[in-house]
Each structure stands twice: as structure tokens, then as C-alpha cells.
Scaffold this motif. Structure first.
Motif, PDB file in Angstrom:
ATOM      1  N   TRP A  66      -6.589  -1.410  -7.617  1.00 47.64           N
ATOM      2  CA  TRP A  66      -5.260  -0.824  -7.705  1.00 47.64           C
ATOM      3  C   TRP A  66      -4.698  -0.904  -9.118  1.00 47.64           C
ATOM      4  O   TRP A  66      -4.886  -1.890  -9.805  1.00 47.64           O
ATOM      5  CB  TRP A  66      -4.287  -1.556  -6.771  1.00 47.64           C
ATOM      6  N   ASP A  81       1.688   1.201  -5.887  1.00 46.50           N
ATOM      7  CA  ASP A  81       0.471   1.043  -6.655  1.00 46.50           C
ATOM      8  C   ASP A  81      -0.333   2.331  -6.540  1.00 46.50           C
ATOM      9  O   ASP A  81      -0.126   3.119  -5.632  1.00 46.50           O
ATOM     10  CB  ASP A  81      -0.334  -0.159  -6.139  1.00 46.50           C
ATOM     11  N   ASN A 100      10.728   6.619  -2.813  1.00 48.32           N
ATOM     12  CA  ASN A 100      10.472   5.218  -2.493  1.00 48.32           C
ATOM     13  C   ASN A 100      11.239   4.773  -1.246  1.00 48.32           C
ATOM     14  O   ASN A 100      10.707   4.067  -0.397  1.00 48.32           O
ATOM     15  CB  ASN A 100      10.871   4.350  -3.681  1.00 48.32           C
ATOM     16  N   ALA A 101      12.491   5.210  -1.141  1.00 47.09           N
ATOM     17  CA  ALA A 101      13.285   4.823   0.035  1.00 47.09           C
ATOM     18  C   ALA A 101      12.646   5.371   1.305  1.00 47.09           C
ATOM     19  O   ALA A 101      12.603   4.705   2.347  1.00 47.09           O
ATOM     20  CB  ALA A 101      14.724   5.336  -0.115  1.00 47.09           C
ATOM     21  N   GLU A 117      10.465   3.054   4.446  1.00 46.17           N
ATOM     22  CA  GLU A 117      10.653   3.046   5.903  1.00 46.17           C
ATOM     23  C   GLU A 117       9.364   3.364   6.628  1.00 46.17           C
ATOM     24  O   GLU A 117       9.075   2.814   7.693  1.00 46.17           O
ATOM     25  CB  GLU A 117      11.733   4.066   6.296  1.00 46.17           C
ATOM     26  N   MET A 134      -2.206   8.267  -0.335  1.00 44.96           N
ATOM     27  CA  MET A 134      -2.013   7.499  -1.574  1.00 44.96           C
ATOM     28  C   MET A 134      -0.598   6.939  -1.639  1.00 44.96           C
ATOM     29  O   MET A 134      -0.361   5.824  -2.101  1.00 44.96           O
ATOM     30  CB  MET A 134      -2.236   8.394  -2.792  1.00 44.96           C
ATOM     31  N   ASN A 135       0.349   7.754  -1.183  1.00 40.12           N
ATOM     32  CA  ASN A 135       1.749   7.339  -1.200  1.00 40.12           C
ATOM     33  C   ASN A 135       1.970   6.142  -0.265  1.00 40.12           C
ATOM     34  O   ASN A 135       2.513   5.105  -0.656  1.00 40.12           O
ATOM     35  CB  ASN A 135       2.607   8.533  -0.773  1.00 40.12           C
ATOM     36  N   ALA A 150      -0.378   4.202   1.249  1.00 36.22           N
ATOM     37  CA  ALA A 150      -1.231   3.057   0.933  1.00 36.22           C
ATOM     38  C   ALA A 150      -0.713   2.332  -0.315  1.00 36.22           C
ATOM     39  O   ALA A 150      -0.725   1.101  -0.381  1.00 36.22           O
ATOM     40  CB  ALA A 150      -2.675   3.520   0.719  1.00 36.22           C
ATOM     41  N   GLY A 151      -0.259   3.108  -1.290  1.00 34.88           N
ATOM     42  CA  GLY A 151       0.269   2.512  -2.520  1.00 34.88           C
ATOM     43  C   GLY A 151       1.499   1.668  -2.249  1.00 34.88           C
ATOM     44  O   GLY A 151       1.705   0.621  -2.867  1.00 34.88           O
ATOM     45  N   LYS A 152       2.320   2.118  -1.315  1.00 36.94           N
ATOM     46  CA  LYS A 152       3.518   1.353  -0.963  1.00 36.94           C
ATOM     47  C   LYS A 152       3.144   0.116  -0.144  1.00 36.94           C
ATOM     48  O   LYS A 152       3.633  -0.992  -0.400  1.00 36.94           O
ATOM     49  CB  LYS A 152       4.485   2.246  -0.170  1.00 36.94           C
ATOM     50  N   HIS A 177       0.396  -1.512  -0.241  1.00 36.36           N
ATOM     51  CA  HIS A 177      -0.233  -2.493  -1.121  1.00 36.36           C
ATOM     52  C   HIS A 177       0.810  -3.195  -1.981  1.00 36.36           C
ATOM     53  O   HIS A 177       0.778  -4.418  -2.131  1.00 36.36           O
ATOM     54  CB  HIS A 177      -1.296  -1.832  -2.005  1.00 36.36           C
ATOM     55  N   ARG A 178       1.765  -2.419  -2.520  1.00 36.75           N
ATOM     56  CA  ARG A 178       2.806  -3.037  -3.357  1.00 36.75           C
ATOM     57  C   ARG A 178       3.608  -4.060  -2.546  1.00 36.75           C
ATOM     58  O   ARG A 178       4.007  -5.105  -3.046  1.00 36.75           O
ATOM     59  CB  ARG A 178       3.722  -1.934  -3.896  1.00 36.75           C
ATOM     60  N   ILE A 180      -8.934   2.960   0.854  1.00 32.80           N
ATOM     61  CA  ILE A 180      -8.284   3.467  -0.350  1.00 32.80           C
ATOM     62  C   ILE A 180      -7.764   2.290  -1.170  1.00 32.80           C
ATOM     63  O   ILE A 180      -7.075   1.415  -0.645  1.00 32.80           O
ATOM     64  CB  ILE A 180      -7.122   4.420   0.028  1.00 32.80           C
ATOM     65  N   GLY A 181      -8.144   2.249  -2.455  1.00 34.07           N
ATOM     66  CA  GLY A 181      -7.688   1.180  -3.333  1.00 34.07           C
ATOM     67  C   GLY A 181      -8.544  -0.072  -3.299  1.00 34.07           C
ATOM     68  O   GLY A 181      -8.258  -1.021  -4.014  1.00 34.07           O
ATOM     69  N   GLU A 182      -9.593  -0.079  -2.479  1.00 28.83           N
ATOM     70  CA  GLU A 182     -10.496  -1.243  -2.489  1.00 28.83           C
ATOM     71  C   GLU A 182     -11.691  -0.928  -3.375  1.00 28.83           C
ATOM     72  O   GLU A 182     -12.182   0.202  -3.381  1.00 28.83           O
ATOM     73  CB  GLU A 182     -10.981  -1.562  -1.070  1.00 28.83           C
TER      74      GLU A 182
END
Ligand code: SF4
Lengths: 473, 252
Positions: free
Chosen positions: A435, A450, B190-191, B195, B217-218, B220-222, B224-225, B248-250
Motif C-alpha cells: 500500500w 491508501d 471520504n465521508a 460510511e 480501490m476506493n 479497500a483503500g479506506k 486499509h487506512r 488488493i493491496g497485498e
């Protein structure tokens, strides 16, 4: 803090997102409306066919607007009403103020109308020194707090019950003792009825204008329209010219769509058709009735590819179901009309230059179109504004040049592959794990999310290697 | 048509971010009896230009994409939104063009989102694919509303042995990706995705599945964050028996 219209869209959005009360209040009302609409629509036999019919009724009227308006004028006049025509918001306000002065009005009782907001009537009345009593409960709350409506059905939806209670305690002469809904409603009732009964003029909007009877139809859930329009000497209606329907039967069809889409109710509590002023022998009713038919850009909208927007019956379903509205509330939109319908209407009313953010701040997810009872293709209309904004050079230079660069490569597959290979290689250098949490030029993304680290080779490169030869053309 | 020649349109995100989705697509299509070709002249369908209002560029890329894809029996795309761009929007934006309008319409009629293609056109189901896991599915907006993608991925996923699908609260609610929306209005995006991520977490599922890499991506990215353990895959990866690889992301 309530964002103000003079702030930029970005500032209004930041203020809205920082306001936890707003989120709570919007979610309560819109969430309930969404759930109730779903139940009402599921219980309606063939709602989709009913929507087709509603859209067809409006399309027919919009295509033959002149014919039905003349018919309406003739029939309303025959019933004893006076019909006035206003091309602009200013003309409409001038007519209303002149009529109020003729009636020697000290105070007017107003029943909520979005058109009144659109033409700036509250402001015009204040300038003319005429006291205004807003009789719709939510609009009353807005008036007391000195704000603007944030929704077309629930103007005060951005306020929590707790905030309203506090407001009533400071503004009502005999405020409620207990903080219950019933006690608060009673407090508002005491306060508002005095104003309604003392008013010289009653002003309303119209949900529908019926061409073949000359009647004006209003819909409320509080009965405040009836109570504020019947006692005064004069009743003034201000209505957009697209509110017309051919007959009472058509009005009833539209009413069934309107109330289900708005609140999920089969019909609203009060639905009244007013046809002319008090007649000899009538026990009550206004002595004079005036109807101001307002264009304010509607004819132009029809000519400029926004004819479908004139189908809108102002039910608010699009905003109740909109992910963006649900996060930022109505004030952030900065115009009279919020949500998806507002994002289409505001550029038409206020100019695209001031409001180019509105058609852009949408994910084009299509939910609004899915719930619109008159099938307005809102995403298509929003995309139309984006195209106009692009043609007129209103989109930010960074977006224009970024997109141009990308498009230049996308037209040249070989160079595109070479350029993307370089981009992937440099992105690989930016993180060791899967990431990326920062990424140049993509701060908007990585500030909150990320980004998966891209592979060393694109699909195309890997595929070529696997085939051992170039992929067949 | 016994063995159709199918052009796989890879989508720019799949090409650059997650090639596995392309390989999974090829595997599933071949298993379903197709001859798969990846035309080299393809780049991007032009959706970012279309949705940003750059109509000229959108039309230009549409013509190029049509020319690259029209020699094949079918065009299949592992993305509802790119498939909708070709199926729904190409004929609209080229309607005024006497020569390209009909070509756009003809290509649109042969273009499919991959789940709809495998399920409805090929009548295919994964055979002997197993993955013991719980998953939840997000219905991406374009596929759902413009193409009616809803039952097809669920039917295909139901054939994966050991995979249990859990309902997602608000599965049809937009995740806030919206193409360029997520970078133009990041705070609102982001908001919205916040949710969505909370709803995904609340299912308690191991995996998040969807049919569009942008949305994935949106979300999964959230996730993960926010430190969520939920792992994200494109549904075609599971259907093609590639659900035991990196999410995704691994790191691969
Ligand atoms: S656009 Fe459609 S859903 Fe929105 S307020 Fe108008 S009629 Fe209702």
C-alpha cells in the motif's frame, strides 16, 4: 455554524462536513423518508407505469405550455381571479409588493413555496417594510433562526429537534414547558395562529395549476395553507409556469406520485383546490385572488436542452436519496434548490460560472434518476452542464491539462504503454509494502485512503510475456 | 456460435493496478468456451473525459476504441462502468455522426460486462472452484443502474464451493468513488466511503467483492487506512479460482 451562500462551495462543504449536528439531523429525516418511500412504492401497483404516465403528462404540458397557460388564464379569470405574468424574479416580486400595497397590507401570512424563495420574495417583503409570518412549521423555524431553507420539503431538516426546542424557548411568547414534540408543536401553533388570523394578505405557491378549471392546488401536512389563505382579504399565488396540468384528473395522478415520493404517504394531510375568490353567499374566503405566473428562466431552460427538468414536481426524493446531499446537507449547494435537482437548476438560475461545482460534485451514481417520479435523467443533465463548463473554459486549468496529456497518450497505444511503464516503475519506488499512503499528484486520494501499490508490469506487458509473442492485433 | 472470438477490454485501471483481474477474466472466458483476444490498440474507453465534460476527447477515444474492438464477435469487460460507457454512452455521444453512430450502436449491442456475459450469454458456472470464506458484495452504480448487474455475479459466486455471501447494508449505495469525483471532492468522497467501510466491517465478512476496480480501490483503500482486516477482490478473481491469491493491496 451555518455555511453562507457567499462562501465558496469548498468552504461551504468543509463547514457542513465539520458539523456533526447537521449530519445527525439530515440522516434522521432523509433516512426515514427513504425507508417510507420504499414501502409506499412497493405497495403501489405498477409504480413504473405510473411514473411513465406522470412524465408523459408533464412532457405534454411543457411542449404545449402556451396553450395550457392561456386556458388556465381564461378559466381562472372566469372564476374571478386576476392573472399576472412575470418574466423575471424581479417582476414577480414587484407585482406582489404592488398588490400588497394596494391592499394596504401591514402583514402577510406566507404558506411555504419554493418559488417564493427562488424569486427572493421574503427579502422583497422585508425591503417593502411588510411584516411576514411564515406559517409552515419548518419555514417558521428558519425564519426565527434567520437562515435559509436547506431542503424543499423540510426546510429545517438540518436542525435537530433539540436545536428547535431551544429556538422556540427564546422566541415564543409562551414557550413550551416540556421538551416533547407535542408541546413544541402546541407552542408553534399558539404563536402562528395569531399571525395567520391578523394577516391582511395570504401568499402561497402552487403545487399544480389546473388548466381546465383555473384552480390552484396546494398540498401541506399542517393545514397552514388553508389557515393562512382563507382569513385574509387577499390571496396571492406565485407559481412557476411549468406547474400547469391539463385537468383535475391529471393533478390527482401527479399528487399520488408527489406525496409517495416525498414522504412515503399515500396523500398529504391537506390538499386544497382554490378556484377564484369568495363568491356571493360564501361564508369565508379572500375577497380578491391574484395569481402571478412566473417564467424566470423556464422558457429558456426549455430551449436550452433542459426541458426534462421542467417535469420536476419538487418532491425532494432525489435529494433524500443522494449520497452527496446526505453528507453535506442543503445549504452547501448555495442555491434555492439543493441536491441533484438543485445542481441542475442552480446553474440555470444563477449562471454556470458561479455554480460550476454543483454539476461536478456528483458521483453520477444514478440513484436520483432511479427514484425520480417523473423520470428526469438527472445524471445526463448534469453531464450536459459539465460539457458546457468545459466548452466555456470554466473547468480548472489543472484538470484540463491533466486530461489533455492523458488523452494524448491514450490516442497512441504504443506511447501509452511506454509512458505507463515508466509511471509504474516510478510508483514501485514509492513504497515497499502493498500500500502507498502518500502519492505525488494524488493527494486528494491519499489524504483519506491508501492506494494499492501497482505491479511492476502492466497487464499488457505481462500478457505479452506470457504469450511469448505480441498479442494478436 | 460455438466458440465466439471475444475481445477482452482490459480497462486502464485493471491494466495498471491489478493485472490479475485481466488474467482471471481470460481464464473464466476460456473455461466458458470462448477464444479470447486482447486487442493491442485499446487504451482507455474515455470515461474520464466523458464525465469531465470533455466531449471532443470522449468522442475521439470512443471512435478509436470502436475501431479496435469491432472485428470481434463479442467484447467483454471486467467493469460495469466501462461496459456501460460503451453500451450506453457511445451510441449517445456519436448519434450525430452518420458513419460512426451506427458502428457505435452495433458494437454496443455486442458488448457485455463480464458477469452478465458469463451468466446470461454463456450460461456458464464455475466448476470445481472452492474457497472457504465469508464475503460481502457491493453493487457498483453504473453496472447496477445502467446495465442491470445484480443477480449475475451472485449466481456465479453461489457456485463457488464453501463461499458464503453475507448481505451488505446499503449494498446499492454509491461508495463515493465516482471516477474523478474522488479526487476533485476528496472530503465528500471520504465521508461517503467512510460510511461504506463501516457497513462492510459490520458484516463481519472476510472478503469484500465487487465488479469494478475503481470502487474496489476506493473501499479497500479506506478499509486499509482504517485498519480493517477485510480483504478486497474483484468478483471475477473468485469465480476464476484465483481467490486464494493476494487481495488488493497485498504483496504478491
Ligand atoms: S427532480 Fe425528480 S426526484 Fe427531484 S424533486 Fe424533482 S421530481 Fe422529485
Amino acid at each position: 455554524m451555518n455555511p453562507t451562500v457567499s462562501d465558496s462551495f469548498g468552504a461551504r462543504v468543509d463547514a457542513a462536513l465539520a458539523d456533526r449536528n447537521l449530519k445527525l439531523a439530515v440522516e434522521r429525516t432523509a433516512g426515514t423518508a427513504e425507508a417510507k418511500r420504499t414501502l409506499a412504492v412497493d405497495a403501489f401497483p405498477d409504480f413504473d407505469a405510473a411514473r411513465d404516465r406522470a412524465a408523459a403528462i408533464k412532457d405534454h404540458v411543457v411542449a404545449n405550455l402556451g396553450f395550457y397557460l392561456e386556458r388556465f388564464e381564461a378559466n381562472a379569470t372566469a372564476a374571478g381571479a386576476h392573472v399576472h405574468w412575470a418574466r423575471t424574479a424581479q417582476e414577480a416580486c414587484d407585482i406582489v409588493i404592488r398588490l400588497c400595497k394596494q391592499a394596504d397590507a401591514k402583514s402577510v401570512a406566507r404558506s411555504k413555496s419554493m418559488l417564493g424563495e427562488e424569486i427572493g420574495l421574503p427579502h422583497a417583503l422585508a425591503e417593502a417594510g411588510i411584516t411576514r409570518i411564515e406559517t409552515d412549521l419548518a419555514e417558521h423555524i428558519i425564519q426565527l433562526s434567520g437562515e435559509r431553507p436547506s431542503h424543499i420539503i423540510w426546510p429545517a431538516m438540518h436542525k435537530t429537534r433539540e436545536q428547535v426546542s431551544a429556538l422556540f424557548r427564546t422566541s415564543h411568547r409562551n414557550p413550551h414547558e416540556e421538551e416533547t414534540i407535542a408541546a413544541m408543536a402546541e407552542s408553534a401553533r399558539r404563536h402562528l395562529r395569531e399571525g395567520m388570523l391578523a394577516a391582511d394578505v395570504g401568499i402561497s405557491g402552487a403545487n399544480f395549476l389546473v388548466a381546465d378549471t383555473g384552480a390552484v392546488c396546494t398540498v401541506t401536512n399542517e393545514g397552514n395553507a388553508e389557515l393562512s389563505l382563507v382569513p385574509p382579504r387577499m390571496h396571492i399565488v406565485t407559481a412557476g409556469i411549468e406547474k400547469i396540468v391539463p385537468s383535475t384528473g391529471h393533478a390527482v395522478h401527479m399528487l399520488r406520485m408527489l406525496s409517495r415520493s416525498a414522504t412515503g404517504a399515500p396523500l398529504s394531510q391537506y390538499t386544497t383546490f382554490y378556484t377564484g375568490p369568495k363568491r356571493p353567499g360564501d361564508r369565508d374566503g379572500p375577497e380578491e385572488m391574484h395569481i402571478v405566473l412566473v417564467d424566470n428562466g423556464r422558457t429558456t431552460m426549455r430551449e436550452e436542452g433542459l426541458a426534462e427538468m421542467l417535469r420536476c414536481i419538487r418532491c425532494g426524493a432525489c435529494m433524500n436519496h443522494c449520497v452527496v446531499f446526505r453528507q453535506i446537507g442543503g445549504h452547501a449547494y448555495g442555491g434555492t434548490y439543493p441536491g441533484p435537482m438543485g445542481a441542475v437548476l442552480t446553474p440555470a438560475f444563477d449562471g454556470l460560472k458561479q455554480s460550476r461545482d454543483l454539476p461536478n460534485a456528483c458521483t453520477l451514481n444514478g440513484k436520483c434518476q432511479e427514484v425520480c417520479p417523473v423520470r428526469i435523467p438527472l445524471p445526463t443533465l448534469l453531464r450536459g452542464w459539465r460539457e458546457k463548463s468545459w466548452r466555456e473554459g470554466l473547468e480548472p486549468a489543472s484538470l484540463r491539462s491533466g486530461l489533455a496529456l492523458w488523452a494524448w497518450f491514450a490516442r497512441r497505444p504504443r506511447l501509452y504503454r511506454a509512458a505507463t511503464a515508466t509511471a509504474l516503475a516510478s510508483m514501485r519506488l514509492m513504497g515497499r509494502s502493498g500500500w502507498l499512503s502518500t502519492l505525488p499528484l494524488a493527494g486528494g486520494w491519499t489524504r483519506y485512503r491508501d492506494m494499492p501499490r501497482p505491479p511492476a508490469d502492466s497487464f499488457m506487458a505481462q500478457y505479452k510475456k506470457k504469450l511469448g509473442k505480441g498479442p494478436r492485433p | 456460435m460455438t466458440r465466439p472470438r471475444v475481445a477482452l477490454f482490459v480497462t486502464c485501471l485493471v491494466d495498471l493496478i491489478r493485472p490479475r483481474i485481466g488474467f482471471a477474466s481470460i481464464a473464466a472466458l476460456e473455461a466458458a468456451g470462448c477464444e479470447v483476444i486482447v486487442p493491442e490498440a485499446q487504451t482507455c474507453c474515455g470515461q474520464p473525459a466523458l464525465n469531465s465534460g470533455d466531449r471532443k476527447t470522449a468522442e475521439d477515444l470512443a471512435r478509436r476504441t470502436i475501431a479496435a474492438l469491432e472485428p470481434y464477435d463479442h467484447v467483454v469487460i471486467p467493469s460495469g462502468s466501462c461496459a456501460a460507457t460503451i453500451r450506453v454512452h457511445y451510441p449517445e455521444i456519436l448519434e450525430h455522426d452518420a458513419s460512426w453512430g451506427p458502428r457505435a450502436a452495433a458494437l454496443a449491442a455486442r458488448t457485455y460486462e463480464i458477469m452478465a456475459y458469463l451468466d446470461e450469454v454463456r450460461g456458464w458456472k464455475p466448476d470445481g472452484v472452492a474457497l472457504p470464506a465469508t464475503a460481502t458484495y457491493h453493487d457498483s452504480c453504473s453496472g447496477l443502474r445502467e446495465l442491470g448487474i445484480k443477480r449475475q455475479p451472485r449466481r456465479l459466486l453461489a457456485a463457488v464451493d464453501g463461499l458464503a455471501l453475507r448481505p451488505l447494508d446499503g449494498a446499492e449505495t454509491c461508495c463515493g468513488f465516482g471516477g474523478t469525483f474522488c479526487v476533485k471532492y476528496p472530503a465528500i468522497s471520504n465521508a461517503i466511503v467512510g460510511e461504506k467501510a463501516a457497513a462492510i466491517d459490520a458484516t463481519g465478512a472476510d472478503l469484500l467483492l465487487a465488479g469494478d476496480l475503481g470502487c474496489l480501490m476506493n473501499m479497500a483503500g479506506k478499509l486499509h487506512r482504517d485498519g480493517s482486516p477485510v480483504r478486497a477482490f474483484h468478483a471475477i478473481e473468485l469465480v476464476a479460482g484465483m481467490g486464494d491469491g493476494p487481495a488488493i493491496g497485498e504483496d504478491a
